[in-house]
Design a protein around this motif. Structure first.
Motif, PDB file in Angstrom:
ATOM      1  N   ASP A 433       0.844  -1.208   0.000  1.00  0.00           N
ATOM      2  CA  ASP A 433       0.000   0.000   0.000  1.00  0.00           C
ATOM      3  C   ASP A 433       0.876   1.253   0.000  1.00  0.00           C
ATOM      4  O   ASP A 433       0.573   2.236  -0.687  1.00  0.00           O
ATOM      5  CB  ASP A 433      -0.989  -0.015   1.188  1.00  0.00           C
ATOM      6  CG  ASP A 433      -0.353  -0.360   2.530  1.00  0.00           C
ATOM      7  OD1 ASP A 433       0.796  -0.846   2.557  1.00  0.00           O
ATOM      8  OD2 ASP A 433      -1.012  -0.161   3.573  1.00  0.00           O
ATOM      9  N   GLY A 434       2.005   1.217   0.716  1.00  0.00           N
ATOM     10  CA  GLY A 434       2.914   2.374   0.734  1.00  0.00           C
ATOM     11  C   GLY A 434       3.561   2.578  -0.625  1.00  0.00           C
ATOM     12  O   GLY A 434       3.633   3.703  -1.137  1.00  0.00           O
ATOM     13  N   PHE A 458      -0.777  -5.295  -1.551  1.00  0.00           N
ATOM     14  CA  PHE A 458      -0.720  -5.898  -0.219  1.00  0.00           C
ATOM     15  C   PHE A 458      -1.065  -4.797   0.788  1.00  0.00           C
ATOM     16  O   PHE A 458      -0.193  -4.013   1.165  1.00  0.00           O
ATOM     17  CB  PHE A 458       0.699  -6.397   0.091  1.00  0.00           C
ATOM     18  CG  PHE A 458       1.127  -7.625  -0.665  1.00  0.00           C
ATOM     19  CD1 PHE A 458       1.009  -7.714  -2.043  1.00  0.00           C
ATOM     20  CD2 PHE A 458       1.716  -8.694   0.010  1.00  0.00           C
ATOM     21  CE1 PHE A 458       1.427  -8.845  -2.738  1.00  0.00           C
ATOM     22  CE2 PHE A 458       2.147  -9.825  -0.661  1.00  0.00           C
ATOM     23  CZ  PHE A 458       1.995  -9.902  -2.042  1.00  0.00           C
ATOM     24  N   ASN A 460      -1.469  -3.730   4.162  1.00  0.00           N
ATOM     25  CA  ASN A 460      -1.260  -4.111   5.563  1.00  0.00           C
ATOM     26  C   ASN A 460      -1.233  -2.880   6.456  1.00  0.00           C
ATOM     27  O   ASN A 460      -0.610  -2.870   7.508  1.00  0.00           O
ATOM     28  CB  ASN A 460       0.018  -4.955   5.706  1.00  0.00           C
ATOM     29  CG  ASN A 460       1.197  -4.281   5.029  1.00  0.00           C
ATOM     30  OD1 ASN A 460       1.132  -3.090   4.720  1.00  0.00           O
ATOM     31  ND2 ASN A 460       2.267  -5.020   4.801  1.00  0.00           N
ATOM     32  N   GLY A 462       0.064   0.335   6.131  1.00  0.00           N
ATOM     33  CA  GLY A 462       1.240   1.190   6.324  1.00  0.00           C
ATOM     34  C   GLY A 462       2.545   0.507   5.988  1.00  0.00           C
ATOM     35  O   GLY A 462       2.581  -0.473   5.241  1.00  0.00           O
ATOM     36  N   TYR A 463       3.600   1.042   6.581  1.00  0.00           N
ATOM     37  CA  TYR A 463       4.953   0.580   6.272  1.00  0.00           C
ATOM     38  C   TYR A 463       5.313  -0.601   7.166  1.00  0.00           C
ATOM     39  O   TYR A 463       6.057  -0.477   8.149  1.00  0.00           O
ATOM     40  CB  TYR A 463       5.965   1.711   6.479  1.00  0.00           C
ATOM     41  CG  TYR A 463       5.731   2.928   5.612  1.00  0.00           C
ATOM     42  CD1 TYR A 463       5.270   2.813   4.300  1.00  0.00           C
ATOM     43  CD2 TYR A 463       6.006   4.215   6.096  1.00  0.00           C
ATOM     44  CE1 TYR A 463       5.075   3.929   3.497  1.00  0.00           C
ATOM     45  CE2 TYR A 463       5.821   5.334   5.302  1.00  0.00           C
ATOM     46  CZ  TYR A 463       5.352   5.187   4.012  1.00  0.00           C
ATOM     47  OH  TYR A 463       5.159   6.285   3.222  1.00  0.00           O
ATOM     48  N   SER A 464       4.798  -1.730   6.781  1.00  0.00           N
ATOM     49  CA  SER A 464       4.913  -2.902   7.641  1.00  0.00           C
ATOM     50  C   SER A 464       6.368  -3.344   7.841  1.00  0.00           C
ATOM     51  O   SER A 464       6.775  -3.710   8.943  1.00  0.00           O
ATOM     52  CB  SER A 464       4.079  -4.005   7.006  1.00  0.00           C
ATOM     53  OG  SER A 464       4.138  -5.138   7.759  1.00  0.00           O
TER      54      SER A 464
HETATM   55 MG   LIG Z   1       2.229  -1.788   3.609  1.00  0.00          MG
END
Ligand SMILES: [Mg+2]
Ligand SMILES: Cc1ncc(C[n+]2csc(CCOP(=O)(O)OP(=O)(O)O)c2C)c(N)n1
Length: 549
Positions: A433-434, A458, A460, A462-464
């Motif tokens: 997503d980021g 993907f 999730n 934010g910045y997983s």
């Molecule tokens: Mg992400």
């Protein structure tokens, strides 16, 4: 006799002859005249939403076709591509950066004109550091020769080059000149012979040999020779992450990606226990070494790279990889052993399980079943890259990623480059997503060129990847309804999937849609991550903690 071409035409002729049929970029007044020449030439311009995406697209194109190009305006355009070009440099991708510039006469008068950000030499100095050759075409007498030199350098060194084209030079006639002699580094025949003979002897005595294949084989175009070598030697083969897809990943002797403790355990075991490990074109960077969790013992290693071969603890200088691998193939007789069994990629038995939330392992397993030989997988940086370690693409060079430089934002535009370069292939794009928030606008360009790409976001929250190392509010990002992007970018079918059933439906519909792009937004439960990411994060966490103390 045909008239001598102008300098801009000559550059276009040479690019076209080198296989460049498309130039990516955004126009601006300093490059407009050259754009006009593109329109008159057999090369097509592909407009992108930004300049850095033009450079990522040219990088993806270069990985598919051997050379890519972009044309941008001075300052605002050129400075925008610095990260992407640095990435192409780090990843050995030959991209030709063409930047317009104020005219020679304008520069001489030293005016304060728009897009200027310091002395006129600054831009070239910046690109000098991230390219293997740079030329400012400010002298028509030598411009043709400069063009020949930089294009040869890009093809030979497989790195980006920079061409600056002052706007009053584009239409000037150049002067044909004999080509400069270009001596590609050669092997020392005696050293080559000895290195190959020693390797053949070691291979004959080895009981559990294996090959680890790296990115330099891709760049040297040795994929076919490698496949023949595997069949002749009958040894199992693993690839590094940056070398992923150098051999078709459905090859019966393929073990998967080796990445130290980050990769799958079974592949690790087979590689690390080999009594002779042939490392071909492997760059020993931290990604490929699983953040230094690889346990490779030089006592059991033959390592061939660009320019040298290391056998155990001794070294043969001046042996080129492109000479070593073919000679090794020639000198190795067929081995008596049977082709060892490889390790198949994970699948997703029983998919879809009714109501089961999506998980990365099952997603990759399901994609392994869905992948077809006409697809090219393009991956952004983030957990999608770690997850993709377990994907098994069909043919060689069908997996593109910024796997070593690991810049976010690579995936969508590189997929555009691949779609333009290989219209016979369907891009399957994996992006976080980021990452999508950075360069997802290139999906609109994919639609514009009529691509039927399938994009899997993907989501999730934010910045997983960063969360796994050190969490904080800085890893949160704005919520987007990715699956509704088609309302802005006309021509995208959007789906969202939080469960296996929903994903299955979306995947089936996307696969069946041959005339439009699709985007599937996969909602991942909080904390969900690929096994490789969990292993990496643990390792990085320990390192960060170690540095702090
Ligand atoms: Mg992400
Ligand atoms: C251009 C760039 N900026 C920052 C980073 C550092 N970085 C690495 S992974 C990551 C998070 C990526 O987020 P997303 O695309 O959502 O993937 P996820 O990690 O959540 O799977 C960041 C910020 C980077 N690699 N590249």
């Amino acid at each position: 006799m045909a008239a001598t071409p102008t300098i801009g035409q000559y550059l276009l002729d040479k690019l076209y002859a080198a296989g460049v049929a498309h130039i990516f970029g955004v126009p601006g007044d300093y490059i407009l005249k050259f754009y006009d020449q593109i329109v008159q030439s057999p090369i097509q311009h592909v407009g992108t939403t930004r300049e850095d995406t033009a450079a990522f697209a040219a990088d993806g194109y270069a990985r598919c076709r051997g050379l890519g190009a972009l044309a941008v305006t001075y300052g605002v355009g050129a400075l925008n591509v610095v990260n992407a070009v640095a990435g192409a440099h780090a990843e050995s991708s030959p991209v030709v950066v063409i930047s317009g510039a104020p005219g020679i006469r304008e520069q001489r008068e030293d005016p304060l004109i728009h897009h200027r950000f310091g002395p006129f030499t600054f831009q070239r100095e910046i690109f000098d550091r991230i390219t293997c050759a740079a030329a400012v075409l400010d002298d028509p007498a030598i411009a043709f020769r400069q063009i020949d030199r930089v294009l040869l350098a890009a093809q030979h060194h497989r790195r980006p080059v920079y061409v600056e084209l002052p706007r009053d030079v584009v239409d000037l006639q150049g002067y044909p000149m004999p080509a400069e002699a270009f001596a590609a580094p050669s092997s020392d025949p005696a050293a080559l012979e000895e290195a190959v003979t020693e390797t053949v002897g070691l291979l004959e005595r080895a009981k559990t040999p294996a090959i680890l294949a790296g990115v330099e084989l891709h760049r040297s175009g040795l994929q076919d020779t490698l496949a023949q070598l595997v069949d002749r030697l009958r040894v199992p083969i693993a690839a590094t992450l940056t070398g992923k897809s150098v051999i078709g990943e459905r090859h019966p002797a393929y073990l998967g990606v080796y990445e130290g403790a980050m990769g799958a355990e079974a592949a690790r075991q087979r590689v690390e226990s080999a009594d002779l490990l042939l490392l071909l074109g492997v760059a020993l960077n931290d990604v490929d070494l699983g953040v230094n969790t690889a346990r490779l013992d030089p006592k059991h290693m033959v390592r061939a790279n660009q320019g040298e071969v290391m056998i155990r603890h001794h070294r043969y200088p001046r042996v080129q990889l492109r000479d070593f691998v073919p000679l090794l193939l020639k000198k190795c007789g067929p081995q008596g052993r049977a082709l060892p069994a490889g390790i198949p990629g994970p699948s997703a038995p029983g998919f879809p399980k009714h109501g089961a939330p999506m998980s990365i392992g099952r997603l990759i397993g399901r994609l392994n079943q869905a992948l077809t030989p006409d697809m090219i997988v393009v991956c952004d940086t983030g957990d999608c890259l770690f997850a993709a370690v377990e994907l098994r693409v069909h043919e060689r060079t069908e997996f593109l990623a910024s796997a070593f430089y690991t810049t976010m934002g690579f995936g969508m535009p590189a997929a555009l480059g691949a779609a333009v370069a290989r219209p016979d292939r369907r891009p399957l794009v994996l992006v976080g997503d980021g990452g999508f928030q950075m360069t997802g606008t290139e999906l609109s360009t994919l639609v514009r060129i009529g691509s039927n790409a399938i994009v899997i976001v993907f989501n999730n929250g934010g910045y997983s990847t960063e969360r796994f190392i050190l969490d904080g509010p800085f890893n949160d990002i704005a919520r987007w309804r990715f699956h509704r992007i088609g309302e802005v970018f006309e021509g995208v079918n959007g789906y969202e999937a939080a469960t296996e059933d929903a994903f299955e439906k979306a995947l089936q519909k996307s696969l069946a849609t041959r005339d439009a792009a699709s985007l599937i937004e996969v909602h991942l439960p909080p904390g969900e991550a690929s096994p490789a990411m969990k292993r990496l994060a643990l390792n990085l966490k320990e390192r960060v903690a170690g540095q702090g103390s």
